[in-house]
Enzyme design. Structure first.
Site, PDB file in Angstrom:
ATOM      1  N   LYS A 182      29.853  18.455 -11.242  1.00 29.83           N
ATOM      2  CA  LYS A 182      29.855  17.759 -12.114  1.00 29.83           C
ATOM      3  C   LYS A 182      28.661  16.942 -12.501  1.00 29.83           C
ATOM      4  CE  LYS A 182      31.635  13.404 -12.055  1.00 29.83           C
ATOM      5  NZ  LYS A 182      31.106  12.371 -12.614  1.00 29.83           N
ATOM      6  N   ASP A 201      29.151  15.405 -17.747  1.00 30.89           N
ATOM      7  CA  ASP A 201      30.141  14.291 -17.749  1.00 30.89           C
ATOM      8  C   ASP A 201      29.132  13.121 -18.288  1.00 30.89           C
ATOM      9  OD1 ASP A 201      32.205  12.598 -17.703  1.00 30.89           O
ATOM     10  OD2 ASP A 201      31.766  12.042 -15.457  1.00 30.89           O
ATOM     11  N   LYS A 231      29.976  11.475 -20.985  1.00 34.17           N
ATOM     12  CA  LYS A 231      30.892  10.482 -21.814  1.00 34.17           C
ATOM     13  C   LYS A 231      30.313   9.885 -23.067  1.00 34.17           C
ATOM     14  CE  LYS A 231      33.010   8.933 -17.392  1.00 34.17           C
ATOM     15  NZ  LYS A 231      32.210   9.580 -16.475  1.00 34.17           N
ATOM     16  N   ASP A 233      30.305   6.865 -29.577  1.00 34.10           N
ATOM     17  CA  ASP A 233      29.139   6.131 -30.575  1.00 34.10           C
ATOM     18  C   ASP A 233      29.958   6.739 -31.986  1.00 34.10           C
ATOM     19  OD1 ASP A 233      26.804   5.485 -32.134  1.00 34.10           O
ATOM     20  OD2 ASP A 233      25.887   5.929 -30.254  1.00 34.10           O
ATOM     21  N   THR A 288      38.833   5.537 -13.966  1.00 36.82           N
ATOM     22  CA  THR A 288      39.787   5.098 -12.843  1.00 36.82           C
ATOM     23  C   THR A 288      39.243   3.736 -12.359  1.00 36.82           C
ATOM     24  OG1 THR A 288      38.207   6.397 -11.557  1.00 36.82           O
ATOM     25  CG2 THR A 288      40.116   7.678 -12.276  1.00 36.82           C
ATOM     26  N   ARG A 311      31.936  11.446  -3.587  1.00 34.68           N
ATOM     27  CA  ARG A 311      31.504  10.843  -2.209  1.00 34.68           C
ATOM     28  C   ARG A 311      32.422  11.257  -1.061  1.00 34.68           C
ATOM     29  NH1 ARG A 311      30.651   5.027  -5.259  1.00 34.68           N
ATOM     30  NH2 ARG A 311      32.552   5.895  -6.493  1.00 34.68           N
TER      31      ARG A 311
END
Length: 241
Positions: free
Chosen positions: A37, A64, A66, A69, A128, A220
């Site tokens: 990603k 990704d 996002k 607009d 999240t 992570r």
């Protein structure tokens, strides 16, 4: 959960917080990685060339960024993004149905222009990091997170998108509604007892898949561990056991 022949196909490695050299070292140390990603951090710091490099290394890409607009801007962004060869591209579902439909059409046209398979557009539902309290206090939204996610997923489907991004907490009820062809991509994956950092609605990998997640976004927990290769293998083992 169905028998999974290749658990690596279920894991999307989030390359957040890494530079190009970090990424190359990670991929060299874990050649089994199939999906990566590329988010805002890596894309802004390294530029779109990093996508070409990842494709040359045979990796599948979830771009990704996002997008959110006005409809024309979102559509033009997806037209350009579809020409990078990314398999998944994210945009905020709350951009609205007009923007999503235009974006989906533009992505088809953009990919066709350079003879690539069109990407699946994924609608971001609720990030999240949001909690019940912050959702109500910061945004003054009366709906529960579950209600809003359900509504946004319906907008994504009705706009022709290929799936949506949701936390593990919402996967179960969404999968009861939508077929497996509608991808439910799930970030917020942690090992039990680990630090959740800035994410709130999280889950264990095997639990998320059992509830109906199509793929898991893991960053992570693998990339910042002392032994990323061991952690990657550990997550793969969790998926098949």
């Amino acid at each position: 959960m169905k028998n999974i022949d290749n658990p690596s196909e279920k894991i999307i490695i989030a390359l957040d917080g890494m530079d190009k050299n970090n990424v190359f070292n990670l991929l060299e140390n874990i050649p089994e990685i199939i999906w990566v990603k590329v988010g805002l951090e890596l894309f802004v710091s390294e530029g779109p060339d990093v996508l070409s490099i990842l494709r040359d290394k045979g990796k599948k890409i979830f771009l990704d960024l996002k997008f959110h607009d006005i409809p024309t801007t979102v559509a033009r962004a997806c037209f350009a993004a579809s020409q990078t060869g990314a398999e998944f591209i994210s945009l905020h579902t709350c951009a609205g149905m007009k923007a999503l439909k235009m974006a989906n059409e533009a992505a088809q046209e953009g990919a066709s222009k350079v003879n690539l398979t069109p990407p699946k557009l994924l609608g971001i539902t609720i990030l999240t990091s949001w909690t019940k309290e912050s959702f109500a206090n910061d945004l003054l939204i009366d709906q529960s997170i579950d209600q809003r996610v359900k509504h946004l997923a319906e907008i994504a489907l009705n706009s022709g998108l290929g799936g949506c991004v949701c936390s593990p907490r919402e996967v179960r009820f969404l999968r009861e509604i939508y077929p497996e062809s509608f991808d439910l991509i799930t970030p917020g994956i942690r090992t039990i007892g680990s630090d959740i950092n800035d994410q709130s609605r999280v889950s264990d990998a095997s639990e998320a898949l059992k509830m109906g997640a199509s793929k898991l976004v893991i960053g992570r927990a693998i990339t910042q561990s002392e032994d990323p290769a061991y952690m990657f293998k550990s997550f793969c083992n969790k998926i098949i056991n």
